[in-house]
Design a protein around this motif. Structure first.
Motif, PDB file in Angstrom:
ATOM      1  N   SER A   4      24.844  34.430  43.356  1.00  0.00           N
ATOM      2  CA  SER A   4      25.948  34.721  42.450  1.00  0.00           C
ATOM      3  C   SER A   4      26.423  33.469  41.716  1.00  0.00           C
ATOM      4  O   SER A   4      26.452  32.369  42.264  1.00  0.00           O
ATOM      5  N   LYS A   5      26.754  33.671  40.430  1.00  0.00           N
ATOM      6  CA  LYS A   5      27.436  32.644  39.650  1.00  0.00           C
ATOM      7  C   LYS A   5      28.882  33.118  39.494  1.00  0.00           C
ATOM      8  O   LYS A   5      29.132  34.319  39.494  1.00  0.00           O
ATOM      9  N   ILE A   6      29.782  32.197  39.360  1.00  0.00           N
ATOM     10  CA  ILE A   6      31.204  32.538  39.310  1.00  0.00           C
ATOM     11  C   ILE A   6      31.815  32.064  37.999  1.00  0.00           C
ATOM     12  O   ILE A   6      31.597  30.944  37.565  1.00  0.00           O
ATOM     13  N   ILE A   7      32.576  32.957  37.365  1.00  0.00           N
ATOM     14  CA  ILE A   7      33.405  32.560  36.237  1.00  0.00           C
ATOM     15  C   ILE A   7      34.849  32.893  36.590  1.00  0.00           C
ATOM     16  O   ILE A   7      35.101  33.719  37.477  1.00  0.00           O
ATOM     17  N   GLU A   8      35.782  32.250  35.920  1.00  0.00           N
ATOM     18  CA  GLU A   8      37.201  32.509  36.200  1.00  0.00           C
ATOM     19  C   GLU A   8      37.850  33.144  34.976  1.00  0.00           C
ATOM     20  O   GLU A   8      37.768  32.616  33.864  1.00  0.00           O
ATOM     21  N   VAL A   9      38.478  34.286  35.189  1.00  0.00           N
ATOM     22  CA  VAL A   9      39.127  35.026  34.117  1.00  0.00           C
ATOM     23  C   VAL A   9      40.575  35.298  34.509  1.00  0.00           C
ATOM     24  O   VAL A   9      40.825  35.977  35.504  1.00  0.00           O
ATOM     25  N   GLU A  10      41.493  34.744  33.760  1.00  0.00           N
ATOM     26  CA  GLU A  10      42.923  34.900  34.030  1.00  0.00           C
ATOM     27  C   GLU A  10      43.250  34.637  35.502  1.00  0.00           C
ATOM     28  O   GLU A  10      43.970  35.393  36.152  1.00  0.00           O
ATOM     29  N   ARG A  12      41.301  34.765  38.090  1.00  0.00           N
ATOM     30  CA  ARG A  12      40.502  35.508  39.077  1.00  0.00           C
ATOM     31  C   ARG A  12      39.041  35.110  38.986  1.00  0.00           C
ATOM     32  O   ARG A  12      38.498  34.946  37.900  1.00  0.00           O
ATOM     33  N   GLU A  13      38.418  34.974  40.160  1.00  0.00           N
ATOM     34  CA  GLU A  13      36.997  34.664  40.199  1.00  0.00           C
ATOM     35  C   GLU A  13      36.184  35.950  40.047  1.00  0.00           C
ATOM     36  O   GLU A  13      36.419  36.924  40.765  1.00  0.00           O
ATOM     37  N   LYS A  32      40.136  44.100  41.007  1.00  0.00           N
ATOM     38  CA  LYS A  32      41.244  43.416  41.677  1.00  0.00           C
ATOM     39  C   LYS A  32      42.385  43.111  40.709  1.00  0.00           C
ATOM     40  O   LYS A  32      43.526  42.916  41.130  1.00  0.00           O
ATOM     41  N   HIS A  33      42.067  43.035  39.431  1.00  0.00           N
ATOM     42  CA  HIS A  33      43.113  42.794  38.434  1.00  0.00           C
ATOM     43  C   HIS A  33      44.093  43.959  38.379  1.00  0.00           C
ATOM     44  O   HIS A  33      45.257  43.776  38.012  1.00  0.00           O
ATOM     45  N   LYS A  34      43.624  45.145  38.786  1.00  0.00           N
ATOM     46  CA  LYS A  34      44.478  46.334  38.775  1.00  0.00           C
ATOM     47  C   LYS A  34      45.062  46.635  40.152  1.00  0.00           C
ATOM     48  O   LYS A  34      46.223  46.986  40.286  1.00  0.00           O
ATOM     49  N   PHE A 129      42.131  41.401  29.329  1.00  0.00           N
ATOM     50  CA  PHE A 129      41.229  40.952  30.385  1.00  0.00           C
ATOM     51  C   PHE A 129      39.780  41.048  29.911  1.00  0.00           C
ATOM     52  O   PHE A 129      38.960  40.162  30.165  1.00  0.00           O
ATOM     53  N   LYS A 130      39.449  42.132  29.198  1.00  0.00           N
ATOM     54  CA  LYS A 130      38.097  42.295  28.672  1.00  0.00           C
ATOM     55  C   LYS A 130      37.752  41.160  27.711  1.00  0.00           C
ATOM     56  O   LYS A 130      36.652  40.591  27.771  1.00  0.00           O
ATOM     57  N   LEU A 131      38.684  40.823  26.827  1.00  0.00           N
ATOM     58  CA  LEU A 131      38.433  39.772  25.847  1.00  0.00           C
ATOM     59  C   LEU A 131      38.155  38.441  26.531  1.00  0.00           C
ATOM     60  O   LEU A 131      37.182  37.748  26.203  1.00  0.00           O
ATOM     61  N   TYR A 132      38.977  38.073  27.518  1.00  0.00           N
ATOM     62  CA  TYR A 132      38.775  36.810  28.227  1.00  0.00           C
ATOM     63  C   TYR A 132      37.494  36.832  29.063  1.00  0.00           C
ATOM     64  O   TYR A 132      36.818  35.806  29.221  1.00  0.00           O
ATOM     65  N   LEU A 133      37.163  38.004  29.592  1.00  0.00           N
ATOM     66  CA  LEU A 133      35.928  38.146  30.358  1.00  0.00           C
ATOM     67  C   LEU A 133      34.711  37.884  29.470  1.00  0.00           C
ATOM     68  O   LEU A 133      33.789  37.156  29.846  1.00  0.00           O
ATOM     69  N   ILE A 134      34.704  38.466  28.284  1.00  0.00           N
ATOM     70  CA  ILE A 134      33.585  38.284  27.354  1.00  0.00           C
ATOM     71  C   ILE A 134      33.464  36.813  26.952  1.00  0.00           C
ATOM     72  O   ILE A 134      32.360  36.253  26.902  1.00  0.00           O
ATOM     73  N   LYS A 135      34.599  36.170  26.686  1.00  0.00           N
ATOM     74  CA  LYS A 135      34.585  34.767  26.267  1.00  0.00           C
ATOM     75  C   LYS A 135      34.049  33.871  27.381  1.00  0.00           C
ATOM     76  O   LYS A 135      33.242  32.972  27.136  1.00  0.00           O
TER      77      LYS A 135
END
Length: 275
Positions: A4-10, A12-13, A32-34, A129-135
């Motif tokens: 697994s690779k990890i990115i951080e969005v708002e 959250r990993e 988990k965001h919800k 959250f979707k926008l930051y996830l894509i970025k």
């Protein structure tokens, strides 16, 4: 399936794994965001809507030749009705879906989905959250591509350095004294093609005839593994030349080197992760 690779969005990993040459993003982490405690329920609620089922079905029909269309039709007829709940495991089992995968295990387990599907799920969770996830996902892919290009260029540079070592050995041991530059060039080209045949199975001229529309030469289109092997072969050939081994025997030895090293590199997990 790679680690697994990890990115951080708002804050959250979000885990990402690669499978079948595609990236799969953790729906469990996104959920988990919800709801931190009931991620499976969040995913099931999303899967159970008629819109999601239609979207998932269309995605599978485009990408999955073994998708169970009959079972999909049954699910679609029930989706959205009161009390209807569809889990990710049920969707996978019933329809033979490939867009969602379920991993077990305390660490790294959960529900993962192809990036197309994961972005759709994230949109249902939160537009921002979707926008930051894509970025963040794009940033990760840009970093991976830059690193891969750097590795390719490094190997290409090493190959060019070894080429000069190789040609020096040819000049000292194969090129007779007081010959014309044209004759010398022929010897160099002949030795370069020795490596081409040993590794690629064809000469540079044969490659150009087979690829008339492509700029550059056969080595410009080599894979990372081939460039590594080519670099090694140039050094080995330089030693074989100094030992006075005839060209025919060197070709046989270099071909065996190419076969052995390519097999080893293609099975190397570190090389696979770079891809």
């Amino acid at each position: 399936m790679t680690k697994s690779k990890i990115i951080e969005v708002e804050g959250r990993e979000i885990a990402i794994i690669s499978d079948r040459s595609d990236d799969f993003i953790s729906l469990t982490d996104i959920a988990k965001h919800k709801n931190e405690e009931a991620t499976g329920l969040v995913i099931s609620h999303w899967l159970s809507t008629r819109y999601t089922v239609e979207f998932m079905g269309l995605w599978e029909q485009i990408h999955n030749p073994n998708f169970n269309v009959t079972e999909f039709s049954n699910i679609k007829s029930e989706a959205g009705s009161n009390g209807y709940v569809l889990s990710s495991k049920q969707w996978i089992t019933k329809t033979n879906a490939i867009g969602i995968i379920s991993k077990t295990g305390r660490y790294g387990g959960g529900t993962f989905a192809h990036r197309d599907i994961a972005f759709e799920f994230a949109s249902w969770i939160s537009a921002s959250f979707k926008l930051y996830l894509i970025k963040e996902f794009q940033r990760l892919k840009d970093e991976e591509n830059n690193r891969l290009q750097l590795d390719w260029n490094l190997q290409r540079t090493i190959s060019k350095i070894n080429y000069h070592i190789h040609t020096d050995a040819i000049k000292e041991n194969l090129v007779p004294k007081a010959i014309t530059s044209q004759q010398a060039s022929y010897v160099y080209a002949n030795e370069a093609d020795l490596l081409n045949v040993a590794l690629f199975g064809i000469t540079a001229n044969e490659w150009r005839h087979a690829n008339p529309g492509k700029p550059g030469n056969i080595r410009d289109y080599a894979t990372l593994e081939q460039l590594v092997v080519l670099s090694n072969m140039e050094s080995i050939n330089a030693l074989l030349i100094k030992q006075g081994l005839p060209q025919g025997k060197r070709l046989l030895q270099l071909n065996q080197v190419a076969i052995t090293q390519m097999k080893s590199l293609l099975q190397n997990k570190a090389i696979k992760r770079l891809k």
